[in-house]
Each structure stands twice: as C-alpha cells, then as structure tokens.
Design a protein around this motif. Structure first.
Motif, mmCIF file in Angstrom:
data_model
loop_
_atom_site.group_PDB
_atom_site.id
_atom_site.type_symbol
_atom_site.label_atom_id
_atom_site.label_comp_id
_atom_site.label_asym_id
_atom_site.label_seq_id
_atom_site.Cartn_x
_atom_site.Cartn_y
_atom_site.Cartn_z
ATOM 1 N N ILE A 79 -1.460 1.375 -2.065
ATOM 2 C CA ILE A 79 -0.402 0.914 -2.073
ATOM 3 C C ILE A 79 0.555 1.294 -3.190
ATOM 4 C CG2 ILE A 79 0.897 -0.946 -2.173
ATOM 5 C CD1 ILE A 79 -1.090 -2.472 -0.860
ATOM 6 N N LEU A 80 0.704 2.455 -3.062
ATOM 7 C CA LEU A 80 1.925 3.199 -4.425
ATOM 8 C C LEU A 80 3.044 1.765 -4.823
ATOM 9 C CD1 LEU A 80 2.869 6.502 -3.265
ATOM 10 C CD2 LEU A 80 1.016 5.307 -4.963
ATOM 11 N N SER A 81 3.764 1.268 -4.367
ATOM 12 C CA SER A 81 4.739 0.604 -4.641
ATOM 13 C C SER A 81 4.911 -0.593 -3.751
ATOM 14 C CB SER A 81 6.394 1.522 -4.534
ATOM 15 O OG SER A 81 7.002 0.218 -5.412
ATOM 16 N N ILE A 82 5.329 -2.169 -4.008
ATOM 17 C CA ILE A 82 5.796 -2.884 -3.123
ATOM 18 C C ILE A 82 7.358 -3.533 -3.835
ATOM 19 C CG2 ILE A 82 6.107 -5.671 -3.159
ATOM 20 C CD1 ILE A 82 2.628 -5.423 -3.157
ATOM 21 N N PHE A 83 8.320 -3.865 -2.471
ATOM 22 C CA PHE A 83 9.610 -3.744 -3.121
ATOM 23 C C PHE A 83 10.212 -5.108 -2.450
ATOM 24 C CE2 PHE A 83 10.787 0.433 -3.217
ATOM 25 C CZ PHE A 83 9.858 1.182 -1.791
ATOM 26 N N ALA A 84 9.117 -6.377 -1.779
ATOM 27 C CA ALA A 84 9.561 -7.546 -1.149
ATOM 28 C C ALA A 84 8.584 -8.129 -0.447
ATOM 29 C CB ALA A 84 10.433 -7.487 -0.909
ATOM 30 N N MET A 85 7.938 -9.793 -0.871
ATOM 31 C CA MET A 85 6.672 -9.891 -0.175
ATOM 32 C C MET A 85 6.964 -11.370 0.152
ATOM 33 S SD MET A 85 3.060 -9.613 -1.966
ATOM 34 C CE MET A 85 2.363 -9.561 0.227
ATOM 35 N N GLY A 86 6.978 -11.668 1.134
ATOM 36 C CA GLY A 86 6.611 -12.870 1.496
ATOM 37 C C GLY A 86 5.788 -13.968 2.548
ATOM 38 N N TRP A 87 6.899 -14.864 2.918
ATOM 39 C CA TRP A 87 6.370 -16.446 3.897
ATOM 40 C C TRP A 87 7.241 -16.092 5.326
ATOM 41 C CZ3 TRP A 87 0.932 -16.973 3.436
ATOM 42 C CH2 TRP A 87 0.519 -16.510 2.135
ATOM 43 N N TYR A 88 6.566 -16.369 6.136
ATOM 44 C CA TYR A 88 7.005 -16.796 7.594
ATOM 45 C C TYR A 88 6.321 -18.136 7.806
ATOM 46 C CZ TYR A 88 10.455 -13.018 7.224
ATOM 47 O OH TYR A 88 10.899 -11.895 7.251
ATOM 48 N N ARG A 89 7.048 -18.375 8.717
ATOM 49 C CA ARG A 89 6.196 -19.501 9.538
ATOM 50 C C ARG A 89 6.607 -19.893 11.186
ATOM 51 N NH1 ARG A 89 8.428 -25.698 6.126
ATOM 52 N NH2 ARG A 89 10.326 -24.939 8.057
ATOM 53 N N GLN A 90 5.020 -20.273 11.747
ATOM 54 C CA GLN A 90 5.799 -20.457 13.301
ATOM 55 C C GLN A 90 5.117 -21.586 13.382
ATOM 56 O OE1 GLN A 90 4.600 -17.260 15.873
ATOM 57 N NE2 GLN A 90 6.406 -17.354 17.579
ATOM 58 N N TYR A 134 2.228 -17.209 7.904
ATOM 59 C CA TYR A 134 2.221 -16.033 7.991
ATOM 60 C C TYR A 134 2.608 -14.866 6.737
ATOM 61 C CZ TYR A 134 1.951 -15.823 12.787
ATOM 62 O OH TYR A 134 0.410 -17.009 14.180
ATOM 63 N N CYS A 135 2.414 -14.112 6.318
ATOM 64 C CA CYS A 135 2.720 -13.553 5.065
ATOM 65 C C CYS A 135 3.560 -11.545 5.355
ATOM 66 C CB CYS A 135 1.333 -13.284 3.986
ATOM 67 S SG CYS A 135 1.806 -11.884 2.808
ATOM 68 N N HIS A 136 4.505 -11.439 4.813
ATOM 69 C CA HIS A 136 5.042 -10.364 5.076
ATOM 70 C C HIS A 136 4.650 -9.755 4.037
ATOM 71 C CE1 HIS A 136 8.937 -7.864 5.151
ATOM 72 N NE2 HIS A 136 7.652 -7.977 6.663
ATOM 73 N N ALA A 137 5.047 -8.045 3.523
ATOM 74 C CA ALA A 137 5.143 -7.378 2.828
ATOM 75 C C ALA A 137 6.056 -5.911 3.351
ATOM 76 C CB ALA A 137 4.292 -6.547 2.458
ATOM 77 N N ASP A 138 7.350 -5.904 2.372
ATOM 78 C CA ASP A 138 8.046 -4.233 2.605
ATOM 79 C C ASP A 138 7.373 -3.803 1.832
ATOM 80 O OD1 ASP A 138 11.130 -3.194 1.981
ATOM 81 O OD2 ASP A 138 9.300 -2.307 2.353
ATOM 82 N N LEU A 139 6.965 -2.463 1.834
ATOM 83 C CA LEU A 139 5.575 -1.477 0.627
ATOM 84 C C LEU A 139 6.026 -0.041 1.020
ATOM 85 C CD1 LEU A 139 3.032 -0.792 2.093
ATOM 86 C CD2 LEU A 139 2.208 -3.106 1.312
ATOM 87 N N TRP A 140 5.312 0.531 0.149
ATOM 88 C CA TRP A 140 5.381 2.038 0.648
ATOM 89 C C TRP A 140 4.188 2.296 -0.136
ATOM 90 C CZ3 TRP A 140 10.146 5.661 -0.139
ATOM 91 C CH2 TRP A 140 9.873 7.560 -0.135
ATOM 92 N N SER A 141 2.834 2.584 1.214
ATOM 93 C CA SER A 141 2.085 2.888 0.407
ATOM 94 C C SER A 141 1.429 4.863 0.919
ATOM 95 C CB SER A 141 1.183 2.321 2.120
ATOM 96 O OG SER A 141 1.498 3.398 3.167
ATOM 97 N N VAL A 142 0.772 5.189 0.661
ATOM 98 C CA VAL A 142 0.159 6.577 0.729
ATOM 99 C C VAL A 142 0.222 7.336 1.832
ATOM 100 C CG1 VAL A 142 -1.091 8.140 0.064
ATOM 101 C CG2 VAL A 142 -1.050 6.633 -1.802
ATOM 102 N N ALA A 143 -0.559 6.515 2.958
ATOM 103 C CA ALA A 143 -0.635 6.831 4.581
ATOM 104 C C ALA A 143 0.457 7.266 5.001
ATOM 105 C CB ALA A 143 -1.096 6.687 4.998
ATOM 106 N N VAL A 144 1.115 5.873 4.821
ATOM 107 C CA VAL A 144 3.010 5.814 5.848
ATOM 108 C C VAL A 144 4.333 5.992 4.892
ATOM 109 C CG1 VAL A 144 1.153 5.467 8.053
ATOM 110 C CG2 VAL A 144 2.666 4.498 5.954
ATOM 111 N N GLY A 145 4.211 5.891 3.515
ATOM 112 C CA GLY A 145 5.309 5.795 2.883
ATOM 113 C C GLY A 145 5.618 4.380 3.271
#
Length: 121
Positions: free
Chosen positions: A28-39, A94-105
C-alpha cells in the motif's frame, strides 16, 4: 494483493460496548479513506462511519454520539468504538478502504470479509 482483515465483533447486551478493528495489508502506498458499513438481514448495506487519512469524519445519523471512528495511519488500521449499543445495531459490519497500491494504483472499493455484531439480552 491488498487485504482488509477485521476483528472485534461478537455478542453484547444492549447498552454495552465493542471495538472493531480493520487492518489493510499489502503493498500500500497511500490510504485516502477507510470506513465501516453494515448490513442487517433483509436490508441494504449502509455507511456507518468514514474517516479520511487527515482525520475528517462522517457518521450516519443513527450512530452519532455513540460510535467513534479513528485511524492509525502508521498501522493502516481503522477502529470503530461502539458504545450504548442497541438491538438495531445488529448487523454484519464490513470494513472499506479507498487506497493506492503498488499493483493497481488507486482503487476506491476494497472490502473486508465482514464481522458479525449482535446486540441482544
């Protein structure tokens, strides 16, 4: 390969507390946001709380004043402290993340496997 691993769910009585944790692993290069959802059963998945890497937060109205989201950027970990739990908080979280990884940007839709929270006497 980025993975989100959650922990901390379980059974708690009404009025009780739980803390959920979610750690993002991988290149992981950078995390823009993380959060929690529920169902909940028979319902759509909904946002509970979200936090940006700079600390800005937003919560669904139903949990304001009871839940607190926080992030440890050094550990790529997000927490959800849940207090004054109610039966209507019962759901899979459920955990959620918006992030930048080496593999897929940048990819805004990483999800954890979910952790059950049951509030019942």
């Amino acid at each position: 390969q980025v993975q989100l691993v959650e922990s901390g769910g379980g059974l708690v009585q009404p009025g009780g507390s739980l803390r959920l944790s979610c750690t993002a692993s991988g290149r992981i290069l950078s995390i823009f946001a993380m959060g929690w959802y529920r169902q909940a059963p028979g319902k759509q998945r909904e946002l509970v709380a979200r936090i940006g890497s700079g600390g800005s937060t937003n919560y669904t109205n139903a949990v304001k004043g009871r839940f607190t989201i926080s992030i440890d950027n050094a550990k790529n970990t997000v927490y959800l402290q849940m207090t004054s739990l109610k039966s209507e908080d019962t759901a899979v979280y459920y955990c959620h993340a918006d992030l930048w990884s080496v593999a897929v940007g940048r990819r805004p839709d990483y999800w954890g496997q979910g952790t059950q929270v049951t509030v019942s006497s």
